[in-house]
Motif scaffolding. Structure first.
Motif, short mmCIF file in Angstrom:
data_model
loop_
_atom_site.label_atom_id
_atom_site.label_comp_id
_atom_site.label_asym_id
_atom_site.label_seq_id
_atom_site.Cartn_x
_atom_site.Cartn_y
_atom_site.Cartn_z
N ALA A 1 0.24 -1.28 0.06
CA ALA A 1 -0.67 -0.28 -0.13
C ALA A 1 1.05 0.93 -0.14
CB ALA A 1 -0.77 0.11 1.03
N LEU A 2 2.15 1.15 0.82
CA LEU A 2 2.74 2.37 0.98
C LEU A 2 3.59 1.98 -0.45
CD1 LEU A 2 3.84 1.98 4.36
CD2 LEU A 2 2.29 3.58 4.01
N PHE A 3 4.18 1.53 -0.89
CA PHE A 3 5.34 1.23 -2.58
C PHE A 3 3.79 2.09 -3.76
CE2 PHE A 3 6.48 -0.49 -6.35
CZ PHE A 3 8.07 0.40 -5.92
N LEU A 4 2.69 1.38 -3.60
CA LEU A 4 1.44 2.01 -4.39
C LEU A 4 1.58 3.55 -4.96
CD1 LEU A 4 -0.71 -1.36 -4.68
CD2 LEU A 4 0.60 0.01 -6.64
N SER A 5 1.40 4.40 -3.13
CA SER A 5 0.91 5.27 -2.91
C SER A 5 2.08 6.20 -3.52
CB SER A 5 1.23 5.83 -0.93
OG SER A 5 -0.50 5.17 -0.46
N LEU A 6 3.82 5.54 -3.65
CA LEU A 6 5.00 6.85 -3.87
C LEU A 6 4.74 6.47 -5.19
CD1 LEU A 6 7.51 7.25 -3.55
CD2 LEU A 6 8.59 5.38 -3.53
N LEU A 7 4.41 6.00 -6.15
CA LEU A 7 4.42 5.22 -7.25
C LEU A 7 3.24 6.33 -7.95
CD1 LEU A 7 6.22 4.04 -8.99
CD2 LEU A 7 4.77 1.97 -8.93
N ALA A 8 1.89 6.14 -6.87
CA ALA A 8 0.87 7.25 -7.47
C ALA A 8 1.30 8.64 -7.34
CB ALA A 8 -0.41 6.66 -7.10
N ASP A 9 2.31 8.95 -6.06
CA ASP A 9 2.78 10.38 -6.34
C ASP A 9 3.75 10.44 -7.27
OD1 ASP A 9 2.55 12.65 -4.43
OD2 ASP A 9 5.22 12.07 -4.26
N LYS A 10 4.34 9.75 -7.74
CA LYS A 10 6.05 10.25 -8.29
C LYS A 10 5.36 9.90 -10.01
CE LYS A 10 9.39 10.35 -5.56
NZ LYS A 10 10.29 11.50 -4.77
N LYS A 11 4.50 9.72 -10.12
CA LYS A 11 4.21 9.28 -11.45
C LYS A 11 5.23 9.17 -12.50
CE LYS A 11 -0.07 12.60 -11.36
NZ LYS A 11 -0.42 12.02 -9.76
N MET A 12 5.99 7.72 -12.19
CA MET A 12 7.32 7.91 -13.16
C MET A 12 7.19 5.70 -12.82
SD MET A 12 10.29 7.98 -10.37
CE MET A 12 9.92 9.78 -10.58
N THR A 13 7.74 5.57 -13.54
CA THR A 13 8.10 3.57 -13.92
C THR A 13 8.76 3.50 -12.11
OG1 THR A 13 9.45 3.32 -14.79
CG2 THR A 13 7.77 4.46 -16.37
N VAL A 14 8.62 1.89 -12.30
CA VAL A 14 9.39 1.10 -10.98
C VAL A 14 10.86 1.84 -11.63
CG1 VAL A 14 9.66 -1.28 -10.28
CG2 VAL A 14 7.41 -0.43 -10.73
N SER A 15 11.13 1.13 -12.95
CA SER A 15 12.44 1.51 -12.93
C SER A 15 13.02 2.58 -13.06
CB SER A 15 13.29 0.77 -14.48
OG SER A 15 12.20 1.61 -14.94
N GLN A 16 11.95 4.06 -13.25
CA GLN A 16 12.84 5.31 -12.98
C GLN A 16 12.42 5.99 -11.00
OE1 GLN A 16 9.76 6.69 -14.95
NE2 GLN A 16 10.74 7.05 -17.07
N LEU A 17 11.77 4.88 -10.63
CA LEU A 17 12.11 5.37 -9.64
C LEU A 17 13.04 4.10 -8.69
CD1 LEU A 17 10.80 6.15 -6.79
CD2 LEU A 17 9.87 3.60 -6.46
N ARG A 18 13.74 3.33 -9.16
CA ARG A 18 14.91 2.56 -8.41
C ARG A 18 15.52 3.77 -8.70
NH1 ARG A 18 18.88 1.64 -6.84
NH2 ARG A 18 19.80 -0.27 -6.52
N LYS A 19 16.15 4.15 -10.34
CA LYS A 19 17.57 5.42 -10.44
C LYS A 19 17.21 6.74 -9.01
CE LYS A 19 16.95 3.73 -14.77
NZ LYS A 19 17.32 3.84 -16.55
N THR A 20 16.36 7.23 -8.69
CA THR A 20 16.60 7.30 -7.85
C THR A 20 17.37 7.39 -6.56
OG1 THR A 20 14.21 7.96 -6.67
CG2 THR A 20 14.38 8.78 -8.87
#
Length: 462
Positions: free
Chosen positions: A353-372
């Motif tokens: 639930a927390l990961f989905l909330s983060l992903l929805a907030d960032k509006k980026m792909t999972v691979s893009q998120l990992r690079k941050t």
């Protein structure tokens, strides 16, 4: 085969000889010792224990033995049946119970099972209480109730839903944003209870779920530890389905790993890093993980002005330090998320639930998120224990050899180098020495691990 008795419970392989394996007699003795300990905590009219299990083939047998042992001691049992470790943890305080037992060997293969023991807060027993139960087992001091004072078993099938409601009610879980994102996710439930719980949660969040190995029959289709080498099927499935990402849990759903949209591992260590990033961005504070976890959590914590500290390995040790440091989120680098706003236990449902909330907030792909996030690479190896291997001698020799480096010895030996670290410790759940390393590249991490293993091999020959 193997039977491991420790302060955290009893774990072993099914079948074989009493005292050498997890036989029905061993399960009954340990359950009776736990029941005796429960009754020693306070004198009262009625006692209640919550019991649940994962989908292991031996689960029903072990659960029936445990429940009937408890009612034989005059203790009432709330039977959750097929459940998850965090669901039982949530249920204990909701039921105002005196404790809880989860029948699961977590990430171990199907021939294993275990009794994990909880206190009245739904948290794992500390070392002192665990030692008392071991003393009761060894002293054979269990007492049973007479025929007029036997306990009763009550079945309750509502706790998957109740657990999910508790997760969705958390202020930081952005249900509306997740629903609007219309995610498509593949779930590998390793044919255990996660195949029920995780899809139920995702469906409540408006996520399109593609199920893989979600039939809770206990026949694990691959090694149940959520490591890269075991997850080729879901990696291929995510790409084939053009899903946003994949979710992998272990059999009792307290460990969580993600697969990105390209079928690559997000990194089990980075599950906690990502969830902490989201929580800290909204509620700045301190964090804790164990000594075998990535430095990336420290980096993210300090970015938000918080303090990071490492505990000894083991959930009870992490929780103890979390409470001491008043942290906002913590856990273990094996994909275990502990979010105190819900409860003090590793919980894959709240992690999702927390990961989905983060992903929805960032509006980026999972691979893009990992690079941050800062990039560290880990090597996780092990040395099988043999009767002639003196673990204490080995660890003492390693400590002496690296005495000029930064050492931590609260749990085995951890050596912190400038750009890398290695942690050696005897496992609490398997007859092995764990050898974990981390460095700036995978090659450096593997080389460090292999060097240390070679050194240990030489020490063992002396």
């Amino acid at each position: 085969m193997t039977l491991i008795k420790s302060i955290s419970g009893i774990r072993g392989t099914i079948g074989g000889h009493v005292g050498d394996n997890l036989t029905p007699i061993d399960a009954v003795k340990f359950a009776a010792a736990y029941g005796t300990w429960i009754k020693q905590q306070r004198q009262k009219e009625n006692y209640k224990v919550v019991v649940g299990r994962d989908a292991r083939i031996s689960g029903k047998m072990i659960q029936n033995l445990v429940m009937n042992t408890l009612i034989g001691q005059g203790i009432n049992v709330v039977n959750l049946g097929l459940s998850t470790t965090p669901t039982v943890e949530v249920a204990v305080p909701m039921e105002h119970a005196d404790g809880g037992i989860i029948l699961t060997a977590s990430h171990n293969p199907k021939q294993w099972n275990a009794l994990k023991l909880l206190n009245d807060k739904g948290e794992f027993l500390d070392g002192d209480d665990g030692a008392k139960i071991l003393d009761i087992v060894e002293g054979d001091t269990m007492v049973f109730a007479d025929v007029d004072n036997l306990g009763k078993i009550t079945k309750n099938d509502a706790y998957f839903d109740l657990h999910i409601i508790e997760v969705l009610d958390l202020p930081l879980v952005n249900v509306k944003s997740i629903e609007e994102s219309k995610f498509k996710v593949v779930v590998d439930g390793v044919n255990s209870s996660g195949g029920i719980a995780i899809p139920l949660l995702l469906e409540r969040l408006g996520v399109h779920v593609v199920k893989l190995y979600c039939e809770p029959n206990g026949h694990f289709p691959h090694n149940p530890e959520p490591l890269k080498e075991h997850l080729t099927d879901i990696s291929n499935k995510v790409v084939k389905e053009r899903a946003d990402f994949g979710i992998v849990v272990d059999p009792d759903v307290d460990r969580l790993a993600f697969i990105d949209e390209n079928g690559d591992m997000f990194g089990e260590e980075y599950t906690l890093v990502a969830c902490a990033d989201y929580v800290l961005s909204r509620t700045p504070g301190n964090t804790v993980s164990n000594m075998s976890s990535t430095r990336a959590l420290r980096d993210v914590t300090e970015k938000y002005g918080g303090k990071y500290e490492a505990s000894a390995v083991g959930e009870v040790n992490v929780v103890k330090l979390m409470k001491k440091n008043n942290v906002v989120i913590g856990g273990e680098g094996n994909g275990g998320i502990i979010y105190p706003e819900l409860h003090y236990g590793r919980d894959a449902l709240v992690g999702v639930a927390l990961f989905l909330s983060l992903l929805a907030d960032k509006k980026m792909t999972v691979s893009q998120l990992r690079k941050t996030y800062p990039s560290y690479f880990m090597s996780k190896k092990k040395i099988e224990l043999t009767p002639d291997l003196d673990v204490d001698k080995v660890l003492n020799a390693v400590e002496e050899h690296y005495r000029n480096e930064k050492l931590t010895t609260i749990d085995g030996v951890k050596i912190d180098f400038a750009e890398s670290w290695v942690h050696l410790r005897k496992s609490n759940t398997e007859p092995i020495i764990r050898v974990y390393t981390e460095a700036k590249t995978q090659g450096e991490a593997d080389t460090l691990a292999n060097r240390i293993i070679a050194e240990i091999t030489e020490i063992a020959k002396l």
